[in-house]
Scaffold this motif. Structure first.
Motif, short mmCIF file in Angstrom:
data_model
loop_
_atom_site.label_atom_id
_atom_site.label_comp_id
_atom_site.label_asym_id
_atom_site.label_seq_id
_atom_site.Cartn_x
_atom_site.Cartn_y
_atom_site.Cartn_z
N TYR A 1 3.71 5.89 -5.68
CA TYR A 1 3.61 5.97 -7.14
C TYR A 1 2.34 6.67 -7.60
CZ TYR A 1 7.75 3.10 -7.83
OH TYR A 1 9.04 2.64 -7.85
N GLY A 2 1.54 7.13 -6.66
CA GLY A 2 0.37 7.93 -7.00
C GLY A 2 -0.88 7.17 -7.38
N TYR A 3 -0.94 5.89 -7.06
CA TYR A 3 -2.15 5.12 -7.37
C TYR A 3 -3.28 5.50 -6.42
CZ TYR A 3 0.63 2.17 -10.43
OH TYR A 3 1.42 1.71 -11.45
N PRO A 4 -4.49 5.68 -6.94
CA PRO A 4 -5.62 6.07 -6.09
C PRO A 4 -6.25 4.90 -5.34
CG PRO A 4 -6.33 5.95 -8.36
CD PRO A 4 -4.84 5.71 -8.36
N LYS A 5 -6.00 3.66 -5.82
CA LYS A 5 -6.55 2.48 -5.15
C LYS A 5 -5.62 1.30 -5.39
CE LYS A 5 -9.42 0.36 -8.70
NZ LYS A 5 -10.71 -0.20 -9.03
N ILE A 6 -5.89 0.24 -4.63
CA ILE A 6 -5.12 -0.98 -4.79
C ILE A 6 -6.10 -2.13 -4.82
CG2 ILE A 6 -4.75 -1.29 -2.30
CD1 ILE A 6 -1.85 -2.18 -3.04
N ARG A 7 -5.77 -3.18 -5.57
CA ARG A 7 -6.67 -4.33 -5.72
C ARG A 7 -5.93 -5.61 -5.37
NH1 ARG A 7 -10.42 -4.90 -10.79
NH2 ARG A 7 -11.74 -3.78 -9.33
N LYS B 1 -9.32 2.11 -1.35
CA LYS B 1 -8.87 3.46 -1.75
C LYS B 1 -7.68 3.84 -0.89
CE LYS B 1 -13.22 5.24 -3.43
NZ LYS B 1 -14.20 6.32 -3.35
N ASP C 1 -10.88 -4.34 -3.21
CA ASP C 1 -10.29 -3.02 -3.48
C ASP C 1 -10.19 -2.18 -2.22
OD1 ASP C 1 -10.25 -3.68 -6.15
OD2 ASP C 1 -11.96 -2.43 -6.69
N GLU D 1 0.83 -1.21 0.00
CA GLU D 1 0.00 0.00 0.00
C GLU D 1 0.86 1.26 0.00
OE1 GLU D 1 -2.55 -0.32 3.38
OE2 GLU D 1 -3.72 -1.96 2.51
N ALA E 1 2.32 1.76 -3.47
CA ALA E 1 1.30 2.23 -4.40
C ALA E 1 1.01 3.72 -4.18
CB ALA E 1 0.02 1.41 -4.23
N LYS E 2 0.95 4.14 -2.93
CA LYS E 2 0.74 5.56 -2.62
C LYS E 2 1.88 6.41 -3.17
CE LYS E 2 -1.87 5.04 1.66
NZ LYS E 2 -1.83 5.24 3.12
#
Length: 69
Positions: A18-24, A68, A66, A12, A15-16
């Motif tokens: 790298y600017g991802y708005p969500k993770i799955r 956010k 998912d 997580e 991912a943050k």
């Protein structure tokens, strides 16, 4: 020991960064332990895909969870 939790939280954080708005998370429908772990960390059920994977010659379904960020 919490190794699984640490790995999920590390993913997580990356991912943050790298600017991802969500993770799955994609989890086999038979793996109730992983489903419970991701749910406990705030992931919500987002869908099911049939015949998504094969293991030991068996077709398996998967669930999507998912979160956010």
């Amino acid at each position: 020991k919490g190794y699984g939790r640490q790995l999920i939280e590390y993913g997580e954080q990356m991912a943050k960064q790298y600017g991802y708005p969500k993770i799955r998370a994609t989890i086999c429908t038979e793996n109730q332990t992983s489903q419970a772990a991701f749910t406990a960390l705030g992931y919500t059920y987002a869908g099911k895909k049939t015949f998504d994977a094969t293991k030991f010659g068996r077709d398996l379904d998967t669930y999507y969870f998912d979160k956010k960020l």
